[in-house]
Write a protein that holds these residues in place. Structure first.
Motif, PDB file in Angstrom:
ATOM      1  N   TRP A 227      44.034  40.836  79.485  1.00 18.07           N
ATOM      2  CA  TRP A 227      45.567  41.012  79.636  1.00 18.07           C
ATOM      3  C   TRP A 227      46.178  40.037  78.925  1.00 18.07           C
ATOM      4  N   TRP A 228      47.393  40.430  78.376  1.00 17.04           N
ATOM      5  CA  TRP A 228      48.299  39.450  77.663  1.00 17.04           C
ATOM      6  C   TRP A 228      49.199  38.892  78.753  1.00 17.04           C
ATOM      7  N   THR A 229      49.591  37.619  78.706  1.00 17.31           N
ATOM      8  CA  THR A 229      50.365  36.965  79.682  1.00 17.31           C
ATOM      9  C   THR A 229      51.731  36.064  78.879  1.00 17.31           C
ATOM     10  N   GLU A 230      52.678  35.878  79.271  1.00 18.37           N
ATOM     11  CA  GLU A 230      53.820  35.095  79.127  1.00 18.37           C
ATOM     12  C   GLU A 230      53.378  33.555  78.864  1.00 18.37           C
ATOM     13  N   GLY A 231      53.231  33.131  80.039  1.00 14.27           N
ATOM     14  CA  GLY A 231      52.782  31.636  80.045  1.00 14.27           C
ATOM     15  C   GLY A 231      54.128  30.978  79.654  1.00 14.27           C
ATOM     16  N   THR A 232      53.917  29.635  79.154  1.00 11.54           N
ATOM     17  CA  THR A 232      54.848  28.715  78.657  1.00 11.54           C
ATOM     18  C   THR A 232      54.652  28.632  77.070  1.00 11.54           C
ATOM     19  N   PRO A 233      55.671  28.447  76.275  1.00 10.06           N
ATOM     20  CA  PRO A 233      55.417  27.909  74.907  1.00 10.06           C
ATOM     21  C   PRO A 233      54.550  26.630  75.052  1.00 10.06           C
ATOM     22  N   CYS A 234      53.771  26.178  73.987  1.00  8.34           N
ATOM     23  CA  CYS A 234      52.742  25.127  74.167  1.00  8.34           C
ATOM     24  C   CYS A 234      52.243  24.548  72.923  1.00  8.34           C
ATOM     25  N   TYR A 235      51.965  23.562  73.114  1.00  8.32           N
ATOM     26  CA  TYR A 235      51.302  22.824  71.595  1.00  8.32           C
ATOM     27  C   TYR A 235      50.364  21.808  72.077  1.00  8.32           C
ATOM     28  N   ARG A 236      49.692  21.049  71.380  1.00  9.69           N
ATOM     29  CA  ARG A 236      48.764  20.114  71.630  1.00  9.69           C
ATOM     30  C   ARG A 236      49.051  18.729  70.903  1.00  9.69           C
ATOM     31  N   VAL A 237      48.787  17.713  71.502  1.00 12.85           N
ATOM     32  CA  VAL A 237      49.059  16.433  71.102  1.00 12.85           C
ATOM     33  C   VAL A 237      47.471  15.682  70.562  1.00 12.85           C
ATOM     34  N   LEU A 238      47.050  15.623  69.475  1.00 16.37           N
ATOM     35  CA  LEU A 238      45.846  15.127  69.128  1.00 16.37           C
ATOM     36  C   LEU A 238      46.088  13.854  68.625  1.00 16.37           C
ATOM     37  N   MET A 239      45.110  12.685  69.231  1.00 14.07           N
ATOM     38  CA  MET A 239      44.957  11.359  68.682  1.00 14.07           C
ATOM     39  C   MET A 239      43.711  11.147  68.010  1.00 14.07           C
ATOM     40  N   LEU A 240      43.878  10.269  66.790  1.00 21.11           N
ATOM     41  CA  LEU A 240      42.639  10.174  66.274  1.00 21.11           C
ATOM     42  C   LEU A 240      42.863   8.525  65.931  1.00 21.11           C
ATOM     43  N   ASP A 241      42.142   7.798  66.605  1.00 22.29           N
ATOM     44  CA  ASP A 241      42.080   6.235  66.515  1.00 22.29           C
ATOM     45  C   ASP A 241      40.818   5.624  66.604  1.00 22.29           C
ATOM     46  N   ALA A 242      40.806   4.319  66.835  1.00 22.62           N
ATOM     47  CA  ALA A 242      39.754   3.485  66.962  1.00 22.62           C
ATOM     48  C   ALA A 242      38.751   3.942  68.167  1.00 22.62           C
ATOM     49  N   ASN A 243      39.345   4.824  69.117  1.00 32.23           N
ATOM     50  CA  ASN A 243      38.697   5.072  70.343  1.00 32.23           C
ATOM     51  C   ASN A 243      38.112   6.750  69.962  1.00 32.23           C
ATOM     52  N   GLY A 244      38.234   7.226  68.780  1.00 31.22           N
ATOM     53  CA  GLY A 244      37.775   8.570  68.449  1.00 31.22           C
ATOM     54  C   GLY A 244      38.976   9.555  68.498  1.00 31.22           C
ATOM     55  N   PHE A 245      38.501  10.675  69.050  1.00 27.53           N
ATOM     56  CA  PHE A 245      39.459  11.878  69.071  1.00 27.53           C
ATOM     57  C   PHE A 245      39.763  12.384  70.622  1.00 27.53           C
ATOM     58  N   ARG A 246      41.059  12.557  70.718  1.00 27.68           N
ATOM     59  CA  ARG A 246      41.537  12.999  72.067  1.00 27.68           C
ATOM     60  C   ARG A 246      42.517  14.284  71.860  1.00 27.68           C
ATOM     61  N   ALA A 247      42.675  15.229  72.648  1.00 28.32           N
ATOM     62  CA  ALA A 247      43.406  16.254  72.471  1.00 28.32           C
ATOM     63  C   ALA A 247      44.344  16.391  73.964  1.00 28.32           C
ATOM     64  N   TYR A 248      45.666  16.331  74.185  1.00 27.98           N
ATOM     65  CA  TYR A 248      46.477  16.654  75.069  1.00 27.98           C
ATOM     66  C   TYR A 248      47.171  18.047  74.980  1.00 27.98           C
ATOM     67  N   ALA A 249      47.026  18.707  76.250  1.00 34.74           N
ATOM     68  CA  ALA A 249      47.907  20.006  76.154  1.00 34.74           C
ATOM     69  C   ALA A 249      49.292  19.643  76.440  1.00 34.74           C
ATOM     70  N   ALA A 250      50.486  20.223  75.935  1.00 35.74           N
ATOM     71  CA  ALA A 250      51.682  20.203  76.401  1.00 35.74           C
ATOM     72  C   ALA A 250      52.252  21.665  76.493  1.00 35.74           C
ATOM     73  N   GLN A 251      53.037  21.794  77.521  1.00 36.96           N
ATOM     74  CA  GLN A 251      53.650  22.910  78.092  1.00 36.96           C
ATOM     75  C   GLN A 251      55.022  22.771  77.920  1.00 36.96           C
ATOM     76  N   VAL A 252      55.925  23.584  77.331  1.00 36.14           N
ATOM     77  CA  VAL A 252      57.280  23.282  77.309  1.00 36.14           C
ATOM     78  C   VAL A 252      57.892  24.274  78.359  1.00 36.14           C
ATOM     79  N   GLY A 253      59.072  23.598  78.987  1.00 37.27           N
ATOM     80  CA  GLY A 253      59.872  24.264  80.137  1.00 37.27           C
ATOM     81  C   GLY A 253      59.263  24.180  81.507  1.00 37.27           C
ATOM     82  N   GLN A 254      58.560  22.963  81.717  1.00 34.29           N
ATOM     83  CA  GLN A 254      57.877  22.836  83.169  1.00 34.29           C
ATOM     84  C   GLN A 254      59.005  22.597  83.899  1.00 34.29           C
ATOM     85  N   THR A 255      58.954  22.260  85.094  1.00 34.81           N
ATOM     86  CA  THR A 255      60.109  21.935  86.237  1.00 34.81           C
ATOM     87  C   THR A 255      59.472  20.771  86.936  1.00 34.81           C
TER      88      THR A 255
END
Length: 266
Positions: A227-255
């Motif tokens: 099933w499709w669902t609405e959820g919240t608008p979202c994106y990810r913050v990706l970091m590339l640095d001396a520690n390698g690669f990391r990804a953080y999920a960001a949700q828009v409209g959280q309370t």
């Protein structure tokens, strides 16, 4: 290096809805959040299915909605896009010598490879011989740098029943080229799935999908008709640095409910 990944925006012409949602309103909320929280981003990448039907009116709307982003911007194509209409709307976006919307960027933390897996009238991805040669050359040009790969379609098994037959159809060729890169692949980033997922292949490739900015799936891996669902608008913050690669999920409209205090440890 901070990279913002937005994926599967699925814009439709102004005034239209898709699966009961307004994709433009959701992207507008994401862009506003990115501008407010991540104005220091080194790059913003939108990993395909920019528009739902490749409509020129939708691409014009996309250009308008992305305009507030001051960071460099790269847009990739997905199966719902239309390459001619996209190129006309975004002539500044780089293409290769055959007109495919793909490019590479050298950074202090390795080379970024941005691939075009779109093929007209095909839900899954294609990566033809001309594109494979471009990838081989881009990998050779990376020299001793590691690479981080961005594309729309997953080139590795995602384990989702709905996507069994609509991944990257030329995945073996792409992964063969990546396996031969002597200094390694840090991460493979894609969209297409509409759910967030992370994995490591049997031979050690780390990969992940961003969740769709527009309509999302209720996560149900074994269901071919989720099933499709609405959820919240979202994106990810990706970091590339001396520690390698990391990804953080960001949700828009959280309370917000309560604020934490600093933790001194141990």
């Amino acid at each position: 290096m901070k990279i913002i990944q937005i994926t599967d925006t699925h814009l439709v012409p102004p005034g239209h809805l898709l699966h009961g949602l307004d994709p433009a309103a959701r992207l507008r909320a994401v862009v506003s959040d990115v501008c407010a929280r991540h104005a220091d981003a080194d790059l913003v990448i939108v990993t395909g299915d920019l528009c739902n039907d490749g409509d020129p009116r939708a691409y014009a709307l996309l250009r308008e909605l992305l305009a507030p982003i001051a960071s460099p911007l790269r847009l990739l194509l997905g199966n719902h896009d239309a390459r001619p209409a996209f190129v006309q709307a975004f002539p500044e976006q780089p293409v290769d010598t055959h007109g495919f919307v793909q490019s590479h960027i050298d950074t202090p933390h390795g080379r970024l490879l941005l691939l075009d897996t779109h093929h007209p009238n095909t839900i899954g991805g294609r990566y033809c011989a001309q594109r494979q040669q471009w990838l081989a050359d881009a990998l050779a040009g990376a020299g001793d740098q590691p690479v981080t790969v961005f594309m729309h379609h997953p080139p590795l098994p995602d384990g989702l029943a709905h996507f069994t037959h609509i991944g990257l159809h030329d995945a073996d060729a792409v992964m063969g080229l990546l396996r031969d890169h002597r200094n390694g692949v840090r991460h493979i980033v894609f969209g297409h799935l509409h759910v967030a997922m992370t994995g490591v292949s049997a031979d050690g490739f780390a990969y992940s999908s961003g969740q769709a900015c527009a309509h999302q799936f209720i996560t149900d891996p074994d269901n071919p008709t989720p099933w499709w669902t609405e959820g919240t608008p979202c994106y990810r913050v990706l970091m590339l640095d001396a520690n390698g690669f990391r990804a953080y999920a960001a949700q828009v409209g959280q309370t917000p409910t309560a604020q934490t205090q600093p933790c001194a440890g141990p």
